[in-house]
Design a protein around this motif. Structure first.
Motif, PDB file in Angstrom:
ATOM      1  N   ARG A 304      34.530  29.427  48.363  1.00 34.82           N
ATOM      2  CA  ARG A 304      34.744  29.139  46.934  1.00 34.82           C
ATOM      3  C   ARG A 304      34.025  27.845  46.544  1.00 34.82           C
ATOM      4  N   TYR A 308      30.763  31.382  46.307  1.00 27.05           N
ATOM      5  CA  TYR A 308      31.206  32.355  45.309  1.00 27.05           C
ATOM      6  C   TYR A 308      30.992  31.877  43.873  1.00 27.05           C
TER       7      TYR A 308
ATOM      8  N   GLY B 251      43.336  33.162  40.604  1.00 25.19           N
ATOM      9  CA  GLY B 251      42.753  33.224  41.939  1.00 25.19           C
ATOM     10  C   GLY B 251      43.442  34.170  42.906  1.00 25.19           C
ATOM     11  N   GLN B 254      41.529  37.444  44.087  1.00 20.01           N
ATOM     12  CA  GLN B 254      40.129  37.330  44.491  1.00 20.01           C
ATOM     13  C   GLN B 254      39.868  37.956  45.861  1.00 20.01           C
ATOM     14  N   ASP B 257      33.825  37.227  46.479  1.00 19.89           N
ATOM     15  CA  ASP B 257      33.450  36.585  45.213  1.00 19.89           C
ATOM     16  C   ASP B 257      33.896  37.365  43.980  1.00 19.89           C
ATOM     17  N   THR B 258      34.712  38.397  44.170  1.00 22.91           N
ATOM     18  CA  THR B 258      35.058  39.205  43.007  1.00 22.91           C
ATOM     19  C   THR B 258      36.543  39.074  42.648  1.00 22.91           C
ATOM     20  N   TYR B 259      36.798  38.970  41.353  1.00 20.42           N
ATOM     21  CA  TYR B 259      38.181  38.948  40.878  1.00 20.42           C
ATOM     22  C   TYR B 259      38.567  40.379  40.494  1.00 20.42           C
TER      23      TYR B 259
END
Lengths: 354, 279, 253
Positions: A304, A308, B251, B254, B257-259
């Motif tokens: 993060r 990302y 968050g 998650q 890198d994807t929500y």
């Protein structure tokens, strides 16, 4: 003259003694509430609302909680509700000018990251309302054993985002006018002499903590270390306490909980800072935990910071404040992890060449 | 910041909607029909979800199980499994309930025009897929074959028995179901859902497969689909995570890198194939 | 809706948790608006036949305790264990680390045969426990939270993260950094970090977080100048029944 000095010398500046500077804080207090670093306990610092300008700490390594606490409070009531009649109200957030004084450059950089996180996709009104009229007075600092902001591309004297900036010189400071807002504040303060024209010459500051690679190369490293053994190495000693998340200046994950008063009728929907290092963070309704191991959680935390969000925002989301390293009870250092990952990456690259 | 302020939203304020019908489906699942204030349509896509809230009991993300082609009200199928859902099960028609959304990425049924549709639903996974199933049934001529595979643990957990009976009778739907464990009355297939896939005769290039089920199911279903030579780009999944805020901030949902609350819950399989934490 | 009938029972403990409830003061009256207290030895003489909610304080350490806890479970709708002894075995469970005979003799001398004793176990070792309120003593805000939740018919949130989380939310100076011993990084929160907030170290009275990295915790304490022996002993004070501690190895020098 180097590029940094050239930039700094373009700003109008005033020579100001520490005594006058504290009078300037008093003057600022008449304009708006001022928040600045204070002593907190034996050897800690925290941002507090200034009551007495003599108590403001001008030279400090870092505060415990980052400045984000004023824009994303650790505990924030999102709604007040009534269970019986199903009504709610959103607490009013007063959109007011607040002056943040003696702020370090990495902290300012972290707000730029939080600005991104709270305005991309959905723009969150709570954050924006608190952030909109904030004024920032920066100050340079001497890096300690945990700071590494230079390694992520943020100079100690970086003025971006600030309205005014303080550089120590001799027994006082240079007060630099960065923006028109800053200029107006200075103009109203009677305690200053005419602008000073001495040339600024910054001394290159030595960071004890460093990342081996230039920060531009870090996202590429992170393309190759997802399955690295380094994650297991740190998971062995990490205790998963979440300190690194909670004190991180760019972390913004949160939990939302309903809390009910003793009358069993009124209550609040409240949000709290949360962290992806905590055991239950990625648990779902059925009880399955998608990031149960500390190795996976550590990896998620670093991805993060370095990949990302970076891929989307084009900003590293680590600003090198060193809070995660400094406050880690186990002594895990962010730069150690990243440097180990780089070593692992290099070994992998070398193997591929052979 | 000031120009962004114009677009700022009160993201966490629900709208107070009304539960207009409650139907008990199984021992632990109920279907709720929800009507928004002023009977306005929710304007959702199949596969999207809403954040349901009851003051004092918090919020939970729930998939919409009805098609936008059917009326302004919408349906939620809810399993009682947590603080919010347990309480929701105690509510009757006429009760008020908070709704935020619709959120997330849903299906774009227009993209599937002319294709054969293969629905693979495990357990409560039928609920989110039902929104797309109903959509395709309401626009039946836009699609080729409609094949629905449905698996549950046991016959007592079968959702939507009325609809299922209709689907079984309709000649333009191929409906097959299985249970992991049969009871005395059960006369149908017994076995996990993946056992239903190999016997299918499919025009694989023209088939769109949509998969929703418990976390453990995906890996095995995807292996079976691969065995059938269904190309990855013809596969869509809907993933479940703890979507607390629904707006891509908190968050919790998650995956790499994807929500899930933004880019999902419906994913085109090639997008999540490489993500270790996804399936 | 009638008020839930609530009863309190004490087993092997110091009864400090119950006393803590009497210290609720102003909140005690509001609480009585919500529930009827039908049995509470510390404060009243009444006895009841059944209860909507039974709060159990103390650990199970004698054959008669076992009989009593089964009996209470049968009469109770919801059963909540209250405080470290009930939830974890607590301080009492340290006796399990020593030979039973030796313990009996040390406490009762020649009369030891008059007081039959069994290894200490938490309430959950014998009966189904619906909710747990940890702490030595239990934290009153958390007690009120659980009670309110039960009244409303909701599952209370019981946190499974470290005391550090609450300490950091309060921006308390780290007691480890001040040279003090602290178990906060691996101990369960829910206490609002009341000890570090007041300059004391966390003794881990609420037990460990689940999945705790005990080897890591010992390494951490050694890094702060404490011996492995001291670290393990203090970890065992409240959590001697936690297998993770006995199995823990500190793999780092």
């Amino acid at each position: 003259m180097n590029a940094l000095d050239e930039k700094l010398n373009r700003f109008t500046k005033y020579k100001i003694s520490e005594q006058t500077l504290r009078k300037f804080i008093d003057y600022l207090k008449q304009q708006a509430p001022v928040f600045a670093p204070h002593h907190n306990g034996e050897a800690s610092y925290s941002y507090e609302c200034v009551e007495n300008s003599a108590e403001v700490v001008l030279s400090y390594p870092r505060t415990m909680q980052p400045l984000k606490k004023y824009f994303l409070p650790p505990r924030e009531v999102l709604l007040n509700f009534n269970i019986k009649d199903n009504t709610f109200s959103k607490p009013e957030i007063i959109e007011e000018t607040r002056i943040f004084f003696a702020v370090h450059s990495y902290e300012m950089a972290s707000l730029k990251r939080l600005d991104y996180s709270f305005t991309q996709g959905h723009v969150e009104s709570n954050y924006v309302s608190r952030r909109k009229y904030a004024i920032f007075v920066g100050i340079s600092y001497t890096p300690d054993e945990s700071h590494f902001s230079k390694s992520v591309g943020i100079d100690v004297e970086e003025t971006e985002g600030f309205d005014l900036f303080l550089l120590p010189v001799g027994d006082g400071y240079f007060l630099l006018e960065i923006t028109d807002t800053g200029k107006r504040l200075v103009e109203g303060f009677p305690g200053l002499a005419a602008p000073d024209t001495t040339e600024i010459k910054t001394e290159p500051l030595q960071f004890k903590s460093k990342i081996k690679y230039h920060h531009n190369r870090l996202p590429a490293v992170f393309d190759h270390v997802y399955k690295s053994k380094v994650w297991d190495k740190y998971a062995e000693i990490c205790v998963g306490c979440g300190t690194c998340n909670l004190l991180c200046s760019t972390c913004y994950c949160f939990d939302i909980r309903d809390e009910v008063d003793l009358d069993a009728e009124h209550g609040t929907r409240t949000r709290y800072w949360d962290g992806c290092m905590l055991n239950t963070f990625a648990e779902v309704a059925g009880g399955e935990n998608f990031r149960g191991s500390l190795a996976r959680r550590t990896r998620h935390r670093l991805y993060r910071k370095f990949k990302y969000i970076t891929a989307k925002s084009e900003m590293l989301h680590c600003v090198g404040c060193g809070r995660c390293s400094h406050f880690c009870p186990v002594g895990i250092s962010m730069t150690d992890i990243v440097n180990d990952l780089i070593t692992d990456y290099e070994e992998k690259q070398n193997k591929e060449k052979i | 910041m000031e120009n962004l302020a114009q677009h700022a939203e009160d993201l966490y304020c629900p709208e107070i909607a009304t539960i207009t019908r409650v139907e008990t489906l199984t021992a632990s699942e109920k279907r709720f029909e929800i009507t928004m204030p002023g009977n306005r349509p929710l304007n959702h896509k199949p596969g999207q979800f809403v954040e349901v809230s009851i003051f004092g009991f918090g919020e939970a993300p729930i998939s919409i199980c009805s098609s936008p082609t059917r009326g302004p009200s919408f349906d939620l199928t809810v399993r009682a499994t947590g603080r919010l859902t347990d309480k929701m099960h105690l509510l009757e028609a006429g009760s008020q309930i908070g709704i935020r959304g619709p959120f997330g990425n849903g299906f774009d049924p227009q993209d599937f025009k002319g294709r054969d549709m293969l629905f693979i639903c495990g357990g409560i996974g039928l609920a989110p897929l039902k929104s797309l199933i109903d959509y395709t049934l309401d626009r039946r001529n836009d699609f080729g074959r409609i094949i629905i595979l449905y698996g549950t643990k046991n016959p007592a957990e079968i959702l939507f028995p009325e609809e299922i009976e209709k689907w079984q009778q309709q000649t333009d739907i191929e409906f097959v179901m299985t249970v992991d464990q049969a009871d005395e009355q059960w006369q149908g297939h017994v076995g996990v859902i993946t056992t239903l896939i190999p016997p299918l005769e499919l025009d694989v290039k023209n088939t769109i497969a949509t998969v929703v089920g418990p976390p453990v199911m995906y890996k095995f279903v995807l292996m079976s689909l691969k065995g059938k030579r269904i190309p990855d780009e013809n596969i869509y999944l809907s993933l479940e995570r703890r979507m607390k805020c629904g707006v891509g901030k908190c968050g919790h949902c998650q995956i790499n890198d994807t929500y899930v609350c933004q880019d999902g819950p419906v994913y085109h399989y090639p997008h999540v194939k490489q993500l270790e934490e996804a399936v | 809706m009638s008020k839930p009938r609530v009863a309190f029972f004490d087993f092997t403990s110091c009864e400090g948790c119950q006393l803590n409830k009497l210290n609720l003061e102003n909140d005690l009256l509001s609480l009585l608006e919500l529930v009827d207290i039908v049995e509470f030895r510390e404060a009243m003489d009444d006895k009841a036949e059944n209860y909507d909610v039974a709060f159990i304080e103390g650990s199970i350490s004698t054959p008669s305790c076992v009989k009593r806890i089964y009996d209470i479970r049968r009469r109770a709708g919801v059963l909540v264990s209250l405080g470290s002894c009930a939830v974890l075995g607590g301080v009492n469970a340290m006796k399990n680390l020593h030979p039973a005979d030796w313990v009996q003799e040390a406490v009762y001398g020649d009369d030891k045969y008059l007081f039959p004793s069994i290894p200490v176990q938490p309430v959950s070792a014998y009966v189904k426990v619906d909710y747990e309120i940890r702490g030595c003593p239990m934290s009153t805000p958390e007690f009120l939270h659980v009670l309110k939740s039960i009244v409303l018919g909701r599952k209370p949130e019981i946190f499974d993260h470290a005391v550090c989380v609450e300490c950091k939310l309060h921006e308390n100076e780290c007691v480890l950094d001040k040279g003090m011993f602290c178990l906060g990084p691996v101990s369960r929160a829910g206490c609002e970090a009341i000890c570090p907030e007041n300059g004391q170290y966390c003794t881990g009275c609420r037990g460990l977080i689940s999945n705790a990295n005990v080897g890591g915790a010992i390494h951490m304490l050694k890094r702060h100048g404490f011996s492995e022996q001291e670290a393990k002993k203090k970890l065992q004070m409240y959590s001697s029944l936690n297998k993770l501690i006995n199995e823990a190895e500190c793999r780092h020098a």
